[in-house]
Design a protein around this motif. Structure first.
Motif, PDB file in Angstrom:
ATOM      1  N   ILE A 192      55.112  50.694  44.538  1.00  0.00           N
ATOM      2  CA  ILE A 192      55.611  50.526  45.904  1.00  0.00           C
ATOM      3  C   ILE A 192      54.849  51.456  46.849  1.00  0.00           C
ATOM      4  N   GLN A 193      54.583  52.689  46.406  1.00  0.00           N
ATOM      5  CA  GLN A 193      53.819  53.630  47.224  1.00  0.00           C
ATOM      6  C   GLN A 193      52.398  53.119  47.440  1.00  0.00           C
ATOM      7  N   TYR A 194      51.810  52.527  46.398  1.00  0.00           N
ATOM      8  CA  TYR A 194      50.469  51.940  46.514  1.00  0.00           C
ATOM      9  C   TYR A 194      50.460  50.849  47.585  1.00  0.00           C
ATOM     10  N   LEU A 195      51.479  49.996  47.586  1.00  0.00           N
ATOM     11  CA  LEU A 195      51.556  48.933  48.599  1.00  0.00           C
ATOM     12  C   LEU A 195      51.713  49.524  50.009  1.00  0.00           C
ATOM     13  N   ARG A 196      52.500  50.584  50.120  1.00  0.00           N
ATOM     14  CA  ARG A 196      52.701  51.225  51.427  1.00  0.00           C
ATOM     15  C   ARG A 196      51.402  51.849  51.937  1.00  0.00           C
ATOM     16  N   ASN A 197      50.615  52.418  51.018  1.00  0.00           N
ATOM     17  CA  ASN A 197      49.363  53.088  51.410  1.00  0.00           C
ATOM     18  C   ASN A 197      48.213  52.110  51.617  1.00  0.00           C
ATOM     19  N   HIS A 198      48.407  50.869  51.215  1.00  0.00           N
ATOM     20  CA  HIS A 198      47.388  49.832  51.379  1.00  0.00           C
ATOM     21  C   HIS A 198      47.121  49.663  52.866  1.00  0.00           C
ATOM     22  N   ARG A 199      45.879  49.363  53.215  1.00  0.00           N
ATOM     23  CA  ARG A 199      45.551  49.133  54.625  1.00  0.00           C
ATOM     24  C   ARG A 199      45.203  47.684  54.841  1.00  0.00           C
ATOM     25  N   PRO A 200      45.995  46.910  55.564  1.00  0.00           N
ATOM     26  CA  PRO A 200      47.295  47.274  56.119  1.00  0.00           C
ATOM     27  C   PRO A 200      48.354  47.313  55.011  1.00  0.00           C
ATOM     28  N   PRO A 201      49.489  47.993  55.262  1.00  0.00           N
ATOM     29  CA  PRO A 201      50.553  48.039  54.254  1.00  0.00           C
ATOM     30  C   PRO A 201      51.017  46.628  53.882  1.00  0.00           C
ATOM     31  N   VAL A 202      51.379  46.469  52.616  1.00  0.00           N
ATOM     32  CA  VAL A 202      51.792  45.151  52.119  1.00  0.00           C
ATOM     33  C   VAL A 202      53.278  45.186  51.787  1.00  0.00           C
ATOM     34  N   PRO A 203      54.090  44.350  52.455  1.00  0.00           N
ATOM     35  CA  PRO A 203      55.505  44.274  52.072  1.00  0.00           C
ATOM     36  C   PRO A 203      55.621  43.632  50.688  1.00  0.00           C
ATOM     37  N   LEU A 204      56.599  44.061  49.914  1.00  0.00           N
ATOM     38  CA  LEU A 204      56.777  43.535  48.564  1.00  0.00           C
ATOM     39  C   LEU A 204      56.891  42.005  48.571  1.00  0.00           C
ATOM     40  N   SER A 205      57.495  41.461  49.607  1.00  0.00           N
ATOM     41  CA  SER A 205      57.666  40.003  49.691  1.00  0.00           C
ATOM     42  C   SER A 205      56.326  39.273  49.802  1.00  0.00           C
ATOM     43  N   GLN A 206      55.264  39.970  50.234  1.00  0.00           N
ATOM     44  CA  GLN A 206      53.946  39.349  50.365  1.00  0.00           C
ATOM     45  C   GLN A 206      52.979  39.774  49.270  1.00  0.00           C
ATOM     46  N   CYS A 207      53.476  40.558  48.328  1.00  0.00           N
ATOM     47  CA  CYS A 207      52.648  41.030  47.216  1.00  0.00           C
ATOM     48  C   CYS A 207      52.305  39.855  46.304  1.00  0.00           C
ATOM     49  N   ASN A 208      51.034  39.787  45.890  1.00  0.00           N
ATOM     50  CA  ASN A 208      50.630  38.747  44.949  1.00  0.00           C
ATOM     51  C   ASN A 208      49.784  39.364  43.842  1.00  0.00           C
ATOM     52  N   TYR A 209      49.292  38.525  42.949  1.00  0.00           N
ATOM     53  CA  TYR A 209      48.566  39.040  41.791  1.00  0.00           C
ATOM     54  C   TYR A 209      47.305  39.807  42.195  1.00  0.00           C
ATOM     55  N   ASN A 210      46.703  39.479  43.341  1.00  0.00           N
ATOM     56  CA  ASN A 210      45.515  40.222  43.781  1.00  0.00           C
ATOM     57  C   ASN A 210      45.840  41.694  44.061  1.00  0.00           C
ATOM     58  N   HIS A 211      47.000  41.949  44.644  1.00  0.00           N
ATOM     59  CA  HIS A 211      47.411  43.324  44.901  1.00  0.00           C
ATOM     60  C   HIS A 211      47.635  44.062  43.579  1.00  0.00           C
ATOM     61  N   ILE A 212      48.188  43.356  42.614  1.00  0.00           N
ATOM     62  CA  ILE A 212      48.441  43.968  41.306  1.00  0.00           C
ATOM     63  C   ILE A 212      47.124  44.270  40.597  1.00  0.00           C
ATOM     64  N   LEU A 213      46.177  43.341  40.660  1.00  0.00           N
ATOM     65  CA  LEU A 213      44.862  43.586  40.051  1.00  0.00           C
ATOM     66  C   LEU A 213      44.170  44.774  40.720  1.00  0.00           C
ATOM     67  N   ASP A 214      44.271  44.866  42.042  1.00  0.00           N
ATOM     68  CA  ASP A 214      43.704  46.019  42.750  1.00  0.00           C
ATOM     69  C   ASP A 214      44.370  47.317  42.283  1.00  0.00           C
ATOM     70  N   PHE A 215      45.682  47.280  42.087  1.00  0.00           N
ATOM     71  CA  PHE A 215      46.422  48.458  41.617  1.00  0.00           C
ATOM     72  C   PHE A 215      45.941  48.867  40.224  1.00  0.00           C
ATOM     73  N   LEU A 216      45.762  47.897  39.332  1.00  0.00           N
ATOM     74  CA  LEU A 216      45.293  48.205  37.976  1.00  0.00           C
ATOM     75  C   LEU A 216      43.889  48.807  38.007  1.00  0.00           C
ATOM     76  N   ARG A 217      43.027  48.280  38.855  1.00  0.00           N
ATOM     77  CA  ARG A 217      41.666  48.835  38.987  1.00  0.00           C
ATOM     78  C   ARG A 217      41.711  50.245  39.585  1.00  0.00           C
ATOM     79  N   TYR A 218      42.611  50.452  40.536  1.00  0.00           N
ATOM     80  CA  TYR A 218      42.794  51.771  41.130  1.00  0.00           C
ATOM     81  C   TYR A 218      43.202  52.794  40.060  1.00  0.00           C
TER      82      TYR A 218
END
Length: 171
Positions: A37-63
């Motif tokens: 959730i903190q990763y999504l908040r720090n994303h530029r622009p911030p990503v609400p959980l309701s708009q989170c998709n697999y691309n955000h998760i893949l970016d998180f795993l790479r991070y």
């Protein structure tokens, strides 16, 4: 009588403390969820959980790879494909496949516990499964460890489990 009451209260508090203390798994799941959730908040622009998709998760795993502790040899490395290299090298440290797989399992459960539905769970995406499979195979190749996949039992009750090898041959 008051001594017995104090004893009961003391014993009761011990039982209650044990019931209220989350398990190691539950604690880790909460930490993982908060980190995501903190990763999504720090994303530029911030990503609400309701708009989170697999691309955000893949970016998180790479991070997360930057915090990994598993040496993964690159193809040009002289130790590529060696399970126990004799000397250090400059290949990067990554998150181990097993750690990522467990993380996704915990996040998948946490998503649904936090109001998400199984049908919309981005952690259950096919793209995530493909990514994890690719990481597993890449890390197995880099370390020279063949991955053995167990066949599903189909009418072989009572017989030994058969295995098929998904070994990758090096040239």
């Amino acid at each position: 009588m008051s001594g017995d009451r104090g004893k009961d209260i003391a014993e009761g508090s011990t039982v209650n403390d044990q019931q209220q203390t989350p398990s190691r798994y539950e604690s880790q799941k909460r930490r993982d969820w908060n980190a995501f959730i903190q990763y999504l908040r720090n994303h530029r622009p911030p990503v609400p959980l309701s708009q989170c998709n697999y691309n955000h998760i893949l970016d998180f795993l790479r991070y997360l790879d930057q915090f990994g502790k598993t040496k993964v040899h690159i193809q040009g490395c002289i130790f590529y494909g060696q399970p126990e290299p004799p000397a250090p090298c400059t290949c990067p440290l990554r998150q181990a496949w097993g750690s990522l797989d467990a993380l996704i399992g915990r996040l998948r459960a946490a998503y649904e516990e936090n109001g998400g539905t199984p049908a919309t769970n981005p952690f259950a995406s096919g793209a995530i499964r493909v990514y994890l499979r690719e990481v597993r195979e890449c890390q197995a190749k880099a370390r020279g460890i063949p991955y053995k996949k167990k066949k599903k039992a189909s009418g072989n009750q009572g017989k030994g489990t058969e295995e098929s090898s998904s070994t990758v041959h090096f040239s």
